[in-house]
Enzyme design. Structure first.
Site, PDB file in Angstrom:
ATOM      1  CG  HIS A 131      -2.002   0.842   1.394  1.00 24.04           C
ATOM      2  ND1 HIS A 131      -3.069   0.799   0.353  1.00 24.04           N
ATOM      3  CD2 HIS A 131      -2.154   2.216   1.917  1.00 24.04           C
ATOM      4  CE1 HIS A 131      -3.921   2.143   0.701  1.00 24.04           C
ATOM      5  NE2 HIS A 131      -3.277   2.802   1.255  1.00 24.04           N
ATOM      6  CD  GLN A 137      -8.177   3.499   8.389  1.00 17.88           C
ATOM      7  OE1 GLN A 137      -9.302   2.728   8.195  1.00 17.88           O
ATOM      8  NE2 GLN A 137      -7.155   3.836   8.049  1.00 17.88           N
ATOM      9  CE1 TYR A 155       0.989   3.615  -5.702  1.00 20.26           C
ATOM     10  CE2 TYR A 155       1.465   3.636  -3.410  1.00 20.26           C
ATOM     11  CZ  TYR A 155       0.701   3.920  -4.468  1.00 20.26           C
ATOM     12  OH  TYR A 155      -0.467   4.735  -4.274  1.00 20.26           O
ATOM     13  CG  HIS A 167      -8.454  -4.770   1.645  1.00 18.11           C
ATOM     14  ND1 HIS A 167      -8.151  -4.535   0.549  1.00 18.11           N
ATOM     15  CD2 HIS A 167      -7.694  -6.256   1.718  1.00 18.11           C
ATOM     16  CE1 HIS A 167      -7.722  -5.608  -0.220  1.00 18.11           C
ATOM     17  NE2 HIS A 167      -7.306  -6.459   0.550  1.00 18.11           N
ATOM     18  CG  ASP A 202      -3.731  12.949   4.828  1.00 16.96           C
ATOM     19  OD1 ASP A 202      -3.983  12.617   6.145  1.00 16.96           O
ATOM     20  OD2 ASP A 202      -3.758  11.915   4.083  1.00 16.96           O
ATOM     21  N   GLY A 218      -2.469   9.293  -8.228  1.00 13.98           N
ATOM     22  CA  GLY A 218      -3.244   7.991  -8.541  1.00 13.98           C
ATOM     23  C   GLY A 218      -3.072   7.182  -7.139  1.00 13.98           C
ATOM     24  CG  HIS A 264     -10.415   3.652   2.912  1.00 10.78           C
ATOM     25  ND1 HIS A 264     -11.108   3.761   4.044  1.00 10.78           N
ATOM     26  CD2 HIS A 264      -9.308   3.730   2.974  1.00 10.78           C
ATOM     27  CE1 HIS A 264     -10.038   3.886   4.977  1.00 10.78           C
ATOM     28  NE2 HIS A 264      -8.892   3.988   4.419  1.00 10.78           N
ATOM     29  CB  SER A 317      -6.221  -0.832  -4.162  1.00 10.62           C
ATOM     30  OG  SER A 317      -6.817  -2.032  -3.328  1.00 10.62           O
TER      31      SER A 317
END
Length: 737
Positions: A48, A239, A51, A96, A267, A529, A94, A532
């Site tokens: 994740h 989360q 890459y 999973h 972030d 981009g 998001h 996943s």
């Protein structure tokens, strides 16, 4: 160095690290890592964040153009949209988390992508999403649809940003892994963009936003692994979002940015404090030192390991001008948010983490990212399927009945039940709402606007990854063109199964090649981009789903096209060549029960030529309505334009030299249905011929029925009832079970 937990092969495996990767860690640092360091490597070296299976191929994608200010590698991509303004946008998955806990998984997906945009100094103005669910009859699908849609609406509506577009599809291959791809778009002044590159030695590192808890620990690692029957046990790694806290964080960050005190800002997304701190330091060729005792926590007794891997939401990390510290703190205190100096930049190129006076981690910062494993995984090309000749297929029903059935299928039915749960009008700048080819959002007071879309056709990508990748880009380009927009740049969300399986890696490589070729041919660079992978459950992977999010500009939002018939007597034209391509079509799948054949090829020169011609007509105010042909071909495009306005049409002519079912339901690319004034139709046909653009007069707008050649009239009201009814009926019936 503090290490009170023995590092065993079992513990290493639990952290998603293979034996050779762990040996790489030992060689890199020359000793056994501490437990906290093992967690840090696990976070930074998982799929994740690193890459490691994809970045070799991602480097081949086109990312530059004169209007690109920032390409991949930052929180989001940035393009120049003129008049001193920039558009900042990105899409992320998001998947999973949303399968395990759909409401919070979707909620935090929206929250995370919004932070990626406003951390660069942009005010978010729109969100989109692309959703994929399993077979509607699967026992979990209703629960997932309900939770994901509620989560997206719950966060976006509360935060105060309109959700203006997207795509939703169903297929049994998503039974064990639904997809939630969230896209956010913002605007900022082109010369006031903020980046994550730390500069200056000894500058304070500041923690901003909400407190740290134990939610989301190992979230990034979990997103880099296949699922199995025990996946429900991973619920604690999902989360929890708070959109009201994020709204405060947005306003505080934008106010702080205006003071000139921000040196770098990042972030806290996947892998939380670890990833944000490492990336800021590594980008600036600096070391980072953190003192975790100063991290605001909402739970007692949190360990260094937990704090470093927590993915609690609504948090930022910033490098601050030390002379402006008090001013910055006052802003965040005013907004009721935490502001804590938790470390400093150094000249050591080390990532040092301290807790209670003990050094819990001391690692080379550049190598945490740069030395992550890079795999050139074995891959095999997907076997080519043969074209299916339309003449060899005997339709099981007439074309009118097929059309009525198709508009009520899960993939082609109205998604109004979904998008009406989203506030798509908040902020007052939405010009074209969900339901058309692309959304349009006004930029500030106008007249300029942004045209936005998210699209992909996974069944094409499964049958032929190269053509499927090309088609996903071409479809996004066509959607923007169909409303009169000039496509400028794209973001992608590459959703695939297990890359360690050569056939899955072959799908990925093929799609990347197709995406790259189309992006180059259409001057549509990729500026941001997400990848996943490992979207599999018990060895069954999803369809390859490289979602493309497109952004373009509309010169004047008052001059745009809509996908609805408007005026009786208008002449309906088909722009583009039709060969009656039925392979991988929804007609073949949902009417004939055959999911097979080669998908339609994508002629990129024709895409550009036909699209430029249609856009010119729109901008010259010569079109009454425009709709691109995609899923379901010409027949569905005509039905959707009729249902959108309630006006019917009489189709007198279909593309020749093929059976009617192929002319109506073939999914040939580079095509648009255009309605124009009768007085201008012949001139437009002549201009198309001169430009080398195929164009055919189909018929006239008028009445309350859609009449196809050789078929009984189809009531538009009847079509619309079927089209609008499937999803609300499904959700109501399942809720009652």
């Amino acid at each position: 160095m503090k290490n009170d937990i023995a590092i065993t092969p079992e513990l290493v495996a639990q952290h998603g690290l293979k034996p050779d990767e762990y040996q790489r860690i030992l060689d890199l640092i020359g000793r056994t890592p501490t437990f906290t360091e093992l967690g840090i490597f696990s976070a930074m070296w998982n799929e994740h964040c690193s890459y490691k299976s994809s970045r070799l191929h991602l480097k081949t994608l086109p990312t530059k153009a004169p209007w690109v200010i920032q390409g991949p590698g930052e929180n989001a991509g940035v393009i120049d949209i003129g008049d001193g303004m920039a558009c900042i946008f990105k899409m992320e998955s998001h998947n999973h988390p949303s399968f395990i806990e759909p409401y919070q998984g979707a909620t935090t997906g929206v929250g995370g992508i919004l932070r990626d945009v406003f951390t660069m100094g942009a005010r978010p103005i729109a969100c989109l999403n692309a959703l994929r669910f399993g077979d509607p009859s699967h026992p979990k699908v209703h629960h997932l649809v309900s939770g994901v849609v509620a989560g997206i609406g719950g966060y976006g509506n509360s935060f105060g940003v309109p959700t203006v577009g997207g795509q939703t599809g169903f297929h049994t291959r998503y039974d064990g892994n639904n997809l939630v791809n969230a896209m956010a778009v913002g605007i900022a002044k082109a010369d006031e963009i903020f980046y994550a590159k730390a500069t200056g030695v000894g500058n304070p590192i500041v923690y901003l936003g909400s407190k740290t808890g134990r939610d989301g620990i190992h979230g990034a690692t979990m997103a880099s692994a296949e699922f199995d029957d025990a996946s429900e046990e991973k619920r604690p790694t999902v989360q929890v979002g708070d959109p009201f806290a994020e709204k405060l964080l947005l306003e505080a960050c934008l106010e702080l940015m205006r003071t000139g005190s921000v040196i770098a800002i990042q972030d806290m997304g996947a892998a939380g404090l670890t990833c944000s701190a490492v990336e800021m330091g590594a980008k600036g060729d600096l070391g980072i030192e953190l003192d975790l005792e100063k991290v605001p926590c909402r739970e007692e007794g949190m360990s260094a390991y937990e704090m470093m891997l927590s993915e609690s939401q609504e948090r930022m990390l910033m490098v601050l001008d030390p002379a402006r510290e008090k001013e910055a703190e006052a802003i965040f205190r005013k907004w009721g948010l935490d502001f804590a100096v938790i470390g400093k930049t150094t000249d050591t190129l080390r990532f040092v983490v301290k807790h209670h006076g003990e050094v819990m981690a001391d690692l080379p910062i550049k190598e945490l990212g740069d030395e992550a494993p890079l795999y050139d995984r074995p891959w095999v090309e997907t076997p080519r399927q043969q074209r299916i000749a339309a003449e060899t297929i005997t339709p099981p029903m007439n074309n009118a009945d097929a059309l009525k059935k198709l508009v009520a299928t899960p993939d082609l039915c109205s998604k109004r039940w979904i998008w009406e749960q989203y506030d798509h009008l908040i902020l007052g700048n939405t010009v074209a709402a969900p339901g058309g080819d692309a959304a349009i959002v006004r930029v500030e007071d106008g007249p300029k606007g942004l045209a936005l879309t998210a699209d992909v056709t996974p069944r094409y990508c499964e049958a032929d990854p190269f053509e499927g990748g090309k088609q996903a880009v071409a479809e996004a380009w066509r959607n923007i063109t169909a409303v009169g927009g000039q496509p400028l740049a794209l973001t992608d969300n590459l959703n695939f199964g297990n890359p360690e399986r050569p056939e899955i890696m072959g799908q990925f490589v093929g799609c990347i090649k197709g995406i790259g070729e189309a992006a180059r041919a259409l001057d549509f660079p990729i500026v941001s981009g997400n990848v996943s992978l490992y979207n599999e459950t018990n060895g069954r992977g999803i369809l390859p789903t490289p979602t493309i999010g497109g952004v373009g500009t509309v010169k004047d939002v008052e001059v745009h096209a809509v996908a609805a018939f408007r005026k009786d007597g208008d002449v309906i034209l088909l722009i583009g060549d039709t060969q009656g391509w039925l392979g991988q079509s929804v007609w073949l799948r949902d009417i004939c029960g055959r999911e097979e054949g080669a998908p339609p090829p994508v002629d990129l020169a024709a895409e550009r030529r036909n699209g430029d011609f249609v856009r010119g007509l729109i901008q010259a105010k010569r079109t009454a309505s425009v709709h691109d042909c995609s899923d379901g071909g010409l027949g569905i495009a005509l039905a959707e334009m009729a249902m959108a306005s309630g006006k019917g049409a009489t189709i007198e002519t279909l593309p020749a030299n093929m059976p009617a079912h192929a002319a109506l339901f073939g999914e040939d690319q580079a095509r648009y249905v255009v309605a124009v004034a009768a007085s201008d139709a012949n001139a437009i046909l002549a201009e198309a011929k001169a430009a080398g653009v195929p164009a055919l007069r189909l018929g006239l707008v008028g009445g309350t029925a859609l009449t196809l050649p050789g078929e009984a009239p189809i009531s538009v009201a009847e079509l619309k009832t079927a089209h609008e009814g499937w999803l609300p009926t499904y959700m109501a019936a399942q809720a009652g079970n």
